[in-house]
Design an enzyme around this catalytic site. Structure first.
Site, PDB file in Angstrom:
ATOM      1  N   GLY A 260       0.822  -0.754   0.604  1.00  0.00           N
ATOM      2  CA  GLY A 260      -0.376  -0.660   0.435  1.00  0.00           C
ATOM      3  C   GLY A 260       1.356   1.261  -0.002  1.00  0.00           C
ATOM      4  O   GLY A 260       1.763   1.356  -0.768  1.00  0.00           O
ATOM      5  N   ARG A 261       0.122   2.072   0.543  1.00  0.00           N
ATOM      6  CA  ARG A 261       1.185   3.205   0.546  1.00  0.00           C
ATOM      7  C   ARG A 261       2.689   2.957   1.514  1.00  0.00           C
ATOM      8  O   ARG A 261       3.448   3.615   0.779  1.00  0.00           O
ATOM      9  CB  ARG A 261       0.529   4.665   1.442  1.00  0.00           C
ATOM     10  CG  ARG A 261      -0.860   5.186   1.011  1.00  0.00           C
ATOM     11  CD  ARG A 261      -1.412   5.845   1.138  1.00  0.00           C
ATOM     12  NE  ARG A 261      -2.296   5.359   2.749  1.00  0.00           N
ATOM     13  CZ  ARG A 261      -3.723   5.538   2.452  1.00  0.00           C
ATOM     14  NH1 ARG A 261      -4.200   5.983   1.526  1.00  0.00           N
ATOM     15  NH2 ARG A 261      -4.526   4.443   3.637  1.00  0.00           N
ATOM     16  N   ILE A 262       2.616   3.064   2.479  1.00  0.00           N
ATOM     17  CA  ILE A 262       3.922   2.688   3.209  1.00  0.00           C
ATOM     18  C   ILE A 262       4.176   1.906   2.525  1.00  0.00           C
ATOM     19  O   ILE A 262       6.150   2.219   2.671  1.00  0.00           O
ATOM     20  CB  ILE A 262       3.382   2.292   4.845  1.00  0.00           C
ATOM     21  CG1 ILE A 262       2.645   3.674   5.459  1.00  0.00           C
ATOM     22  CG2 ILE A 262       5.242   2.199   5.174  1.00  0.00           C
ATOM     23  CD1 ILE A 262       2.526   2.997   6.700  1.00  0.00           C
TER      24      ILE A 262
ATOM     25  N   ARG B 290      -2.253  -8.093  -1.551  1.00  0.00           N
ATOM     26  CA  ARG B 290      -3.938  -8.418  -2.666  1.00  0.00           C
ATOM     27  C   ARG B 290      -4.497  -8.373  -3.762  1.00  0.00           C
ATOM     28  O   ARG B 290      -4.149  -9.257  -5.086  1.00  0.00           O
ATOM     29  CB  ARG B 290      -5.376  -8.253  -1.949  1.00  0.00           C
ATOM     30  CG  ARG B 290      -5.748  -8.383   0.011  1.00  0.00           C
ATOM     31  CD  ARG B 290      -6.716  -8.087   0.397  1.00  0.00           C
ATOM     32  NE  ARG B 290      -6.632  -6.644   0.164  1.00  0.00           N
ATOM     33  CZ  ARG B 290      -7.442  -5.924   1.341  1.00  0.00           C
ATOM     34  NH1 ARG B 290      -8.711  -6.256   2.258  1.00  0.00           N
ATOM     35  NH2 ARG B 290      -7.487  -4.398   0.936  1.00  0.00           N
TER      36      ARG B 290
ATOM     37  N   ARG C 214       2.117  -3.825  12.807  1.00  0.00           N
ATOM     38  CA  ARG C 214       1.184  -4.717  14.145  1.00  0.00           C
ATOM     39  C   ARG C 214       1.653  -5.746  14.457  1.00  0.00           C
ATOM     40  O   ARG C 214       1.623  -5.824  13.694  1.00  0.00           O
ATOM     41  CB  ARG C 214      -0.347  -4.381  13.651  1.00  0.00           C
ATOM     42  CG  ARG C 214      -1.205  -2.768  13.343  1.00  0.00           C
ATOM     43  CD  ARG C 214      -1.234  -2.228  15.092  1.00  0.00           C
ATOM     44  NE  ARG C 214      -1.188  -1.161  14.819  1.00  0.00           N
ATOM     45  CZ  ARG C 214      -1.483   0.507  14.424  1.00  0.00           C
ATOM     46  NH1 ARG C 214      -0.374   0.607  14.308  1.00  0.00           N
ATOM     47  NH2 ARG C 214      -1.650   1.189  14.742  1.00  0.00           N
TER      48      ARG C 214
ATOM     49  N   GLU D 216       1.995  -4.416  23.096  1.00  0.00           N
ATOM     50  CA  GLU D 216       2.513  -3.429  23.880  1.00  0.00           C
ATOM     51  C   GLU D 216       1.386  -2.394  25.135  1.00  0.00           C
ATOM     52  O   GLU D 216      -0.009  -2.887  25.219  1.00  0.00           O
ATOM     53  CB  GLU D 216       2.337  -2.488  22.774  1.00  0.00           C
ATOM     54  CG  GLU D 216       3.286  -2.606  21.293  1.00  0.00           C
ATOM     55  CD  GLU D 216       2.856  -2.046  20.024  1.00  0.00           C
ATOM     56  OE1 GLU D 216       2.012  -0.814  20.647  1.00  0.00           O
ATOM     57  OE2 GLU D 216       3.325  -2.050  19.288  1.00  0.00           O
TER      58      GLU D 216
ATOM     59  N   HIS E 122       6.884   1.331  19.641  1.00  0.00           N
ATOM     60  CA  HIS E 122       6.056   1.692  18.714  1.00  0.00           C
ATOM     61  C   HIS E 122       5.939   3.515  18.380  1.00  0.00           C
ATOM     62  O   HIS E 122       5.461   4.243  18.667  1.00  0.00           O
ATOM     63  CB  HIS E 122       5.183   1.993  19.127  1.00  0.00           C
ATOM     64  CG  HIS E 122       3.868   1.435  17.683  1.00  0.00           C
ATOM     65  ND1 HIS E 122       2.668   1.432  18.395  1.00  0.00           N
ATOM     66  CD2 HIS E 122       3.091   2.122  16.769  1.00  0.00           C
ATOM     67  CE1 HIS E 122       1.619   0.956  17.242  1.00  0.00           C
ATOM     68  NE2 HIS E 122       2.554   2.168  15.977  1.00  0.00           N
TER      69      HIS E 122
ATOM     70  N   GLY F 297       7.215   4.754  14.914  1.00  0.00           N
ATOM     71  CA  GLY F 297       7.401   4.180  13.123  1.00  0.00           C
ATOM     72  C   GLY F 297       7.098   6.161  12.838  1.00  0.00           C
ATOM     73  O   GLY F 297       7.442   6.679  11.319  1.00  0.00           O
TER      74      GLY F 297
HETATM   75  C1  8YV Z   1       0.043   6.041  15.408  1.00  0.00           C
HETATM   76  C2  8YV Z   1       0.433   3.993  14.208  1.00  0.00           C
HETATM   77  O1  8YV Z   1       0.888   7.195  15.941  1.00  0.00           O
HETATM   78  O2  8YV Z   1      -0.933   4.702  12.559  1.00  0.00           O
HETATM   79  C3  8YV Z   1      -0.807   4.138  13.009  1.00  0.00           C
HETATM   80  O3  8YV Z   1      -1.202   3.276  12.263  1.00  0.00           O
HETATM   81  O4  8YV Z   1       0.888   3.187  14.290  1.00  0.00           O
HETATM   82  C4  8YV Z   1       1.001   5.149  14.716  1.00  0.00           C
HETATM   83  O5  8YV Z   1       2.532   5.407  14.082  1.00  0.00           O
HETATM   84  C5  8YV Z   1      -0.515   5.451  16.789  1.00  0.00           C
HETATM   85  O6  8YV Z   1      -2.158   4.316  15.682  1.00  0.00           O
HETATM   86  C6  8YV Z   1      -1.069   5.998  17.016  1.00  0.00           C
HETATM   87  O7  8YV Z   1      -2.775   5.763  17.872  1.00  0.00           O
END
Ligand code: 8YV
Length: 328
Positions: free
Chosen positions: A159-161, A181, A243, A272, A290, A292
């Protein structure tokens, strides 16, 4: 015409500029000391709020949604992943859900690339050695890792990331492979020189590095399980900035401890903030809290998206980041 500001409950501390703007726009309940809200506080919030602004650390499950008052119209989550929200329950109750996609893509891709470099090149181990005071100087065979250039990267979730990771990785001489997918647009595939694998098992078995970039959904829970970890080459690495639940963490620990795979870079975990104590003992892992998307610019942009989503819903329009069924 009189205008009653909606009651917006924000569950965690947000960047100051966002909190100030929210105070100006809404009847806003902030969480200034950033304590994670208790179950009772969340239950109280959904009974009173018109809009709830949760984060990944709040479990917005069926029970909580069922307990919400009729006034709760929107769950405007601060973050892209929405696996902490029982979306079908919200939908059934007519509560809209929004998230904050796009604005954290590049930051998360940077962190993924950092892990892709850090694990094979043993960055954390090297840093620990220097800080321990045990380093006794350069040696021809000291701290040998593995070369990045010329290796194969398998991206799970293009996807985007995933695509942003691929763009960076290409610059580091990695050849790009992906499982998704659907195949991505031919133009993007050509730009990246990317190879599509319809079989995840086969891709995993042929890669030097695997990067998890798909969301956590019922379909991706433990996607990287014990069986698939066994398919990986013993010199291969895995990084996860998506995740924790996408990897069977117990099986990963086993694979790492037995040297069935060479190492892992993890920014996310199954429970977490609890970390499997066995992971902490392993040298061949890089563990991050966490972080990122943790840039000031990104977090402010996420906050702005939350505000835009709330304002649009209040004005009676479809918000730009409405979460829809097809994402599950
Ligand atoms: C968020 C993340 O900062 O956006 C997401 O899905 O995993 C994180 O980097 C975090 O979820 C904040 O709710």
């Amino acid at each position: 015409m009189s205008y009653k500001k909606p009651l917006v409950v924000v569950t965690r501390k947000l960047p100051e500029i966002i909190e100030t703007r929210m105070m100006e726009l809404f009847d806003c309940q902030l969480n200034l000391d950033d304590h994670p809200m208790s179950r009772e506080q969340l239950l109280d919030a959904v009974k009173r709020a018109d809009v709830l602004v949760p984060t990944v650390t709040d479990k917005i499950d069926r029970e909580l949604i069922d307990a919400a008052g009729e006034q709760l119209k929107l769950i405007a989550s601060f973050g892209t992943g929405v696996d902490h929200i029982d979306f079908p329950a919200a939908k059934k109750k007519g509560i809209m859900v929004t998230n904050t996609p796009d604005v954290l893509t590049e930051d998360t891709a940077d962190m993924t690339m950092a892990l892709i470099l850090a694990v094979p090149r043993r960055l954390s181990e090297g840093e620990r050695l220097v800080r321990s005071g045990q380093w006794d100087g350069w040696s021809p065979t000291g701290m040998l890792g593995h070369r990045i250039w010329g290796k194969r990267l398998g991206i799970i979730g293009m996807g985007r990331i995933g695509t942003a990771v691929a763009r960076r990785a290409k610059g580091f001489g990695l050849s790009i492979h992906y499982h998704n997918r659907n195949k991505v647009h031919e133009e993007v595939e050509n730009e990246l020189g990317a190879t599509y694998w319809s079989s995840l098992d086969q891709m995993i078995a042929h890669m030097d590095i695997i990067s998890i970039n798909c969301p956590h959904t019922p379909a991706t829970y433990h996607l990287l399980n014990a069986r698939r970890l066994k398919l990986m080459k013993p010199h291969a690495y895995v990084v996860n900035t998506s995740r924790g639940e996408v990897i069977d963490e117990k099986a990963l620990v086993e694979a790492l401890a037995n040297r069935d795979i060479a190492g892992a870079g993890l920014d996310v975990f199954e429970q977490e903030p609890r970390i499997n104590p066995k992971l902490l003992k392993l040298q061949n892992v890089v563990l991050l809290p966490h972080m990122g998307s943790a840039t000031i610019e990104g977090r402010v942009a996420m906050g702005e998206k939350v505000i835009i989503n709330i304002r649009t819903v209040i004005d009676g329009h479809n918000p730009p980041d409405r979460v829809i069924d097809t994402m599950f």
